[in-house]
Design a protein around this motif. Structure first.
Motif, short mmCIF file in Angstrom:
data_model
loop_
_atom_site.label_atom_id
_atom_site.label_comp_id
_atom_site.label_asym_id
_atom_site.label_seq_id
_atom_site.Cartn_x
_atom_site.Cartn_y
_atom_site.Cartn_z
N PHE A 30 -13.80 -15.23 1.42
CA PHE A 30 -13.24 -14.59 0.83
C PHE A 30 -13.50 -13.13 0.55
CE2 PHE A 30 -14.83 -18.50 -0.85
CZ PHE A 30 -13.63 -19.45 -1.19
N ALA A 31 -14.91 -12.71 0.72
CA ALA A 31 -14.86 -10.97 1.25
C ALA A 31 -14.39 -10.25 1.95
CB ALA A 31 -16.84 -10.29 1.38
N SER A 32 -13.73 -11.37 2.60
CA SER A 32 -12.82 -10.02 4.38
C SER A 32 -11.93 -10.64 3.38
CB SER A 32 -13.15 -11.46 4.99
OG SER A 32 -14.45 -10.35 6.37
N ARG A 33 -11.12 -11.24 3.07
CA ARG A 33 -9.40 -11.28 2.43
C ARG A 33 -9.69 -10.32 1.52
NH1 ARG A 33 -8.44 -13.02 -2.75
NH2 ARG A 33 -5.88 -13.56 -2.50
N ARG A 34 -10.61 -10.11 0.72
CA ARG A 34 -10.25 -9.07 -0.73
C ARG A 34 -10.31 -7.97 -0.17
NH1 ARG A 34 -11.04 -9.52 -5.76
NH2 ARG A 34 -11.75 -7.38 -7.46
N HIS A 35 -11.46 -7.95 1.31
CA HIS A 35 -10.89 -6.56 1.10
C HIS A 35 -10.19 -6.12 2.12
CE1 HIS A 35 -12.10 -2.81 3.69
NE2 HIS A 35 -12.14 -3.25 4.25
N TYR A 36 -9.12 -6.81 3.23
CA TYR A 36 -7.84 -7.06 3.50
C TYR A 36 -7.10 -6.88 2.34
CZ TYR A 36 -3.22 -7.84 4.99
OH TYR A 36 -1.64 -7.77 5.74
N PHE A 37 -6.63 -7.63 1.43
CA PHE A 37 -5.77 -6.89 0.45
C PHE A 37 -6.13 -4.87 -0.62
CE2 PHE A 37 -4.77 -11.12 0.37
CZ PHE A 37 -2.77 -11.28 0.55
N LYS A 38 -7.30 -5.20 -0.25
CA LYS A 38 -7.99 -3.76 -1.69
C LYS A 38 -7.61 -2.57 -0.19
CE LYS A 38 -11.47 -1.43 -3.29
NZ LYS A 38 -12.46 -1.04 -3.67
N THR A 39 -7.23 -3.13 0.68
CA THR A 39 -7.16 -2.04 1.79
C THR A 39 -5.70 -1.95 1.34
OG1 THR A 39 -9.28 -2.43 3.60
CG2 THR A 39 -7.20 -1.17 4.28
N HIS A 40 -5.12 -2.94 2.36
CA HIS A 40 -3.23 -2.51 2.27
C HIS A 40 -2.39 -3.12 0.93
CE1 HIS A 40 -4.13 -2.47 6.21
NE2 HIS A 40 -4.83 -3.07 6.94
N LEU A 41 -2.90 -3.12 0.24
CA LEU A 41 -2.27 -3.45 -1.04
C LEU A 41 -2.58 -2.22 -2.36
CD1 LEU A 41 -1.58 -6.64 -1.31
CD2 LEU A 41 -0.06 -4.69 -0.56
N GLY A 42 -4.50 -1.87 -2.46
CA GLY A 42 -4.84 -1.66 -3.11
C GLY A 42 -5.09 -1.81 -4.61
N PRO A 43 -6.59 -1.65 -5.25
CA PRO A 43 -7.19 -2.21 -6.40
C PRO A 43 -5.58 -3.42 -6.81
CG PRO A 43 -7.50 -0.03 -6.05
CD PRO A 43 -6.76 0.33 -5.38
N ALA A 44 -5.01 -2.28 -7.26
CA ALA A 44 -3.86 -2.93 -8.34
C ALA A 44 -3.42 -4.58 -7.72
CB ALA A 44 -2.52 -2.28 -9.00
N GLY A 45 -3.01 -3.41 -6.20
CA GLY A 45 -2.19 -5.40 -5.55
C GLY A 45 -4.12 -6.66 -5.70
#
Length: 349
Positions: free
Chosen positions: A285-300
């Motif tokens: 779950f942490a890896s998934r969240r970090h991926y989306f935060k990195t590439h889509l930003g907090p709103a993404g």
């Protein structure tokens, strides 16, 4: 997060020089195979055995076997001694288990910082064994495609059937598609399916990202984008790495003539089909969240989480109404909600 090559911070065992002389002093290293071991020593030894003859046909090729602080350094060292492999395999002991990216970087960073860095670095799981020609096919493809930054093998089950190993980048649409599993919606979202069917035929195919179980990388890619992101303990690190490479203009290719058997989930246990319902570890779950935060930003991240939870909730309601069984990991929805909509986040199990 882009990281720069680091100096070696893990001890390399002294080698008695046993085995055939595959020194890079005269030839240079065309490809360095990096294998990260964690509590899978017998599988890692089998993987090395499958590489022995293959790498003997590639002058200067070597292996960096990283023992990721699982307590198996002695067992691996004895195997290298007994089989006379020290001439082409370096055993590196990591100081801690920092995860898949961390383990790979312990070998990749020093190799790239050396006087004669390898042209290519092949990331190979310990729970794999190669078919003859698998490494040579990848090297030949990279040699003839200078803008190919990353290429991956056809991954197979032991019976020879293909596994999906060429993927699309995760997106907001794919988060909904991956959970809702409803005919009309799934049909509309088909172009965003992360794991499409295995490409047919024997010709190389461009793709978004490739499985890190067998993935070769041109050294210039690391020079452009840095090492693997060690924030990922396990999972999504190769997705992130390929996406960063794509942004720098490097091609990513699936090369089906390179055939590698992958005993799926044997080293991690998370994706083992026999353990399908095991609880998903927190680091996933942490890896998934970090991926989306990195590439889509907090709103993404927020939108991705809402789409995933909405799709999954609708699917479970349908399953309950129709009497379908639930084959998801134990506590999957509850863990997703807790790790993504509360402050109880982390990457431990």
């Amino acid at each position: 997060m882009v990281m720069q090559p680091q100096s070696a911070d893990a001890p390399v065992r002294p080698h008695p020089g046993a085995g055939p002389d595959r020194s890079t002093a005269r030839v240079g290293c065309p490809v360095l195979v990096v294998i990260v071991n964690y509590k899978s020593a017998p599988l890692a030894v089998d993987c090395l055995a499958s590489l022995e003859e293959e790498l003997a046909g590639i002058p200067g090729a070597r292996v960096a076997l990283v023992e990721n602080a699982s307590g198996e350094a002695g067992e691996l060292a004895r195997a290298l001694d007994d089989r006379g492999w020290h001439g082409w395999v370096d055993l590196i002991e990591a100081d801690r288990n920092g995860g898949f990216a961390y383990g790979n970087n312990r070998a990749i960073g020093p190799a790239l910082a050396g006087d004669d860095p390898p042209r290519y670095l092949l990331l190979l799981n310990p729970d794999t064994y190669i078919h003859p020609g698998a490494v040579r096919e990848l090297v030949a493809f990279m040699d003839t495609h200078p803008r190919a930054g990353i290429a991956g093998s056809r991954l197979e089950n032991p019976d020879g059937s293909a596994r999906r190993s060429a993927f699309r980048f995760p997106s907001l649409a794919s988060e909904l598609e991956s959970t809702i599993a409803m005919g009309p919606v799934s049909k509309v979202l088909k172009p965003w399916v992360v794991a499409p069917p295995v490409p047919e035929g024997a010709e190389p195919t461009p793709t978004d990202w490739l499985s890190g179980a067998s993935m070769i990388v041109r050294r210039e890619v690391f020079a452009d984008i840095g090492l693997m992101d060690e924030t990922y303990f396990m999972y999504f690190e190769e997705v992130d790495f390929c996406r960063r490479a794509a942004r720098s203009g490097w091609g990513r290719w699936y090369v089906p003539r390179s055939r590698v058997v992958h005993l799926v989930g044997q080293s991690s246990g998370v994706t083992d089909p026999k353990k399908r319902r095991n609880r998903r570890p927190r680091y996933w779950f942490a890896s998934r969240r970090h991926y989306f935060k990195t590439h889509l930003g907090p709103a993404g991240v927020v939108v991705a989480d809402l789409l995933w939870a909405s799709g999954y909730g609708l699917k479970r309601l349908r399953d309950l109404a129709t009497g379908r069984g639930n084959e998801d990991p134990e506590h999957f929805l509850g863990d997703f909600l807790r790790y993504n909509f509360s402050f109880r986040r982390g990457r431990g199990a």
